[in-house]
Design an enzyme around this catalytic site. Sequence first.
Site, PDB file in Angstrom:
ATOM      1  N   ARG A  77       0.845  -1.208   0.000  1.00  0.00           N
ATOM      2  CA  ARG A  77       0.000   0.000   0.000  1.00  0.00           C
ATOM      3  C   ARG A  77       0.879   1.256   0.000  1.00  0.00           C
ATOM      4  NH1 ARG A  77      -3.895   2.672   4.120  1.00  0.00           N
ATOM      5  NH2 ARG A  77      -5.367   3.689   2.701  1.00  0.00           N
ATOM      6  N   HIS A  81       0.642   4.003  -2.943  1.00  0.00           N
ATOM      7  CA  HIS A  81       0.264   5.374  -2.582  1.00  0.00           C
ATOM      8  C   HIS A  81       1.419   6.352  -2.797  1.00  0.00           C
ATOM      9  CE1 HIS A  81      -3.741   4.889  -0.370  1.00  0.00           C
ATOM     10  NE2 HIS A  81      -3.480   3.727  -0.945  1.00  0.00           N
ATOM     11  N   ASP A  82       2.624   5.856  -2.908  1.00  0.00           N
ATOM     12  CA  ASP A  82       3.741   6.725  -3.277  1.00  0.00           C
ATOM     13  C   ASP A  82       3.775   6.944  -4.782  1.00  0.00           C
ATOM     14  OD1 ASP A  82       6.154   8.241  -2.923  1.00  0.00           O
ATOM     15  OD2 ASP A  82       7.281   6.503  -3.617  1.00  0.00           O
ATOM     16  N   ASP A  89       8.743   8.515  -5.836  1.00  0.00           N
ATOM     17  CA  ASP A  89       9.780   9.456  -5.396  1.00  0.00           C
ATOM     18  C   ASP A  89       9.887   9.536  -3.876  1.00  0.00           C
ATOM     19  OD1 ASP A  89       7.448  10.750  -4.749  1.00  0.00           O
ATOM     20  OD2 ASP A  89       7.819  12.542  -5.958  1.00  0.00           O
ATOM     21  N   SER A  91       7.894  10.503  -1.742  1.00  0.00           N
ATOM     22  CA  SER A  91       7.254  11.656  -1.108  1.00  0.00           C
ATOM     23  C   SER A  91       6.301  11.212   0.005  1.00  0.00           C
ATOM     24  CB  SER A  91       6.504  12.496  -2.149  1.00  0.00           C
ATOM     25  OG  SER A  91       5.466  11.739  -2.753  1.00  0.00           O
ATOM     26  N   GLU A  98       1.830  14.224   2.909  1.00  0.00           N
ATOM     27  CA  GLU A  98       0.649  13.605   2.312  1.00  0.00           C
ATOM     28  C   GLU A  98       0.087  12.441   3.105  1.00  0.00           C
ATOM     29  OE1 GLU A  98       2.263  11.313  -1.459  1.00  0.00           O
ATOM     30  OE2 GLU A  98       3.619  12.944  -0.901  1.00  0.00           O
ATOM     31  N   ASN A 104      -4.752   8.541   2.461  1.00  0.00           N
ATOM     32  CA  ASN A 104      -3.639   7.786   3.029  1.00  0.00           C
ATOM     33  C   ASN A 104      -3.873   7.357   4.476  1.00  0.00           C
ATOM     34  OD1 ASN A 104      -2.034   7.912   0.681  1.00  0.00           O
ATOM     35  ND2 ASN A 104      -1.391   9.988   1.197  1.00  0.00           N
ATOM     36  N   PRO A 174      -7.548   6.074  -6.334  1.00  0.00           N
ATOM     37  CA  PRO A 174      -8.944   5.603  -6.395  1.00  0.00           C
ATOM     38  C   PRO A 174      -9.374   4.986  -5.067  1.00  0.00           C
ATOM     39  CG  PRO A 174      -7.490   4.126  -7.615  1.00  0.00           C
ATOM     40  CD  PRO A 174      -6.653   5.287  -7.207  1.00  0.00           C
ATOM     41  N   HIS A 205      -4.586  -7.377  -3.015  1.00  0.00           N
ATOM     42  CA  HIS A 205      -5.523  -7.534  -1.907  1.00  0.00           C
ATOM     43  C   HIS A 205      -5.545  -8.966  -1.378  1.00  0.00           C
ATOM     44  CE1 HIS A 205      -7.865  -3.809  -3.551  1.00  0.00           C
ATOM     45  NE2 HIS A 205      -6.827  -3.463  -2.808  1.00  0.00           N
ATOM     46  N   THR A 206      -4.742  -9.839  -1.950  1.00  0.00           N
ATOM     47  CA  THR A 206      -4.622 -11.190  -1.412  1.00  0.00           C
ATOM     48  C   THR A 206      -3.939 -11.200  -0.047  1.00  0.00           C
ATOM     49  OG1 THR A 206      -3.921 -13.451  -1.930  1.00  0.00           O
ATOM     50  CG2 THR A 206      -2.390 -11.697  -2.504  1.00  0.00           C
ATOM     51  N   THR A 250      -6.360 -17.276   2.998  1.00  0.00           N
ATOM     52  CA  THR A 250      -4.905 -17.267   3.225  1.00  0.00           C
ATOM     53  C   THR A 250      -4.441 -15.817   3.327  1.00  0.00           C
ATOM     54  OG1 THR A 250      -4.539 -17.374   0.824  1.00  0.00           O
ATOM     55  CG2 THR A 250      -4.493 -19.464   2.040  1.00  0.00           C
ATOM     56  N   ASP A 255      -0.999 -15.155  -2.969  1.00  0.00           N
ATOM     57  CA  ASP A 255      -1.419 -16.188  -3.915  1.00  0.00           C
ATOM     58  C   ASP A 255      -2.588 -15.661  -4.733  1.00  0.00           C
ATOM     59  OD1 ASP A 255      -3.615 -16.324  -2.184  1.00  0.00           O
ATOM     60  OD2 ASP A 255      -2.828 -18.061  -1.107  1.00  0.00           O
TER      61      ASP A 255
END
Length: 339
Positions: A77, A81-82, A89, A91, A98, A104, A174, A205-206, A250, A255
């Site tokens: 994440r 998000h960077d 970079d 940031s 941020e 965030n 998003p 998201h696994t 899991t 996976d």
Amino acid sequence: MSGRVFVLAAAVGVLLAAAAVSSRPVVPLATSRAAAAGNDLSVYFHVDSCPQLETIVRSTVDAALQQNVRLTAGLLRLFFHDCFPQGCDASILLDNGERDLPPNVGLQQEAVQLVEDIRAKVHAACGPTVSCADITVLATRDAVSLSGGPSFTVPLGRLDSAAPASSNDVFTLPPPTSTVDQLLSAFASKNLSDPADLVALSGAHTVGKARCSSFGAVAGPATDDITRCVTATCSAPGSSDTLRDLDFLTPAVFDNLYFIELTLKKNKGVMLPSDQGLVTDPRTSWLVQGFADNHWWFFDQFGTSMIKMSQLKGPQGNVGEIRRNCLRPNTNSGVAATA
């Protein structure tokens, strides 16, 4: 005869690989920094200035995961998000920037600190030659691999931003309530226009968790034990900030089971709304089903899409510095306020 042909082909492959290694260019440190300023990334960027870089990163990430398996999700994440707002970079690592903005909320402080801990080890071994941005990319890549996911090579040579991304750029991330149209448009605006990039990267998201408030209402009664189990966590009053596993089979392993769960639980309200859309929209549903059926295809596409995302740059290009502390700019840098 076929055996001799196979041996000959293998020998030729070994010779070609050896020739590629022997012909690899030696990149002096000064040239490496100039290449970064020229927006050129290379897998060989730190081969001379910090040959032990990848060993330090991987061993530190491995040790950290032994203590906290959630760090894989935290690094993924943090990486996303960077890179998404204005390119990779680092940031996102800057304090009082941020990370305080709503998109965030919930970023793992432990993941931020791990990147800084790795930076300290790398700079102690090699001097200030490796950016926090490069370390973030490498740490995320290694966390995925160490959690059972694919291995892939990433180009290096990024510089660290001296200022946080603007709020306008941060809000291009998003949210989990996005429709497929919104997701495809957001990704296309970052030169990730192939739907396979969106679906494969959603496969991150696994691993990890999300707040109960991120999930939609369950459509109809829970008719099976798994649905009853995963929804019970979020059914209690005042549970909107409670964390729930995204992959409920899991959750600590990288996976393709999240895609399998998506195909089984579509429209059930037990998955993120943005992911549920992927399994019902014809532009993306075939990819969800394909990744559910073939984890090697998912792994290959995930590595490809991660490499593409790791090379995102904002309009400013690859400009900046190599921070001496990932959480703040160097003392001779002026930090611009976010817009």
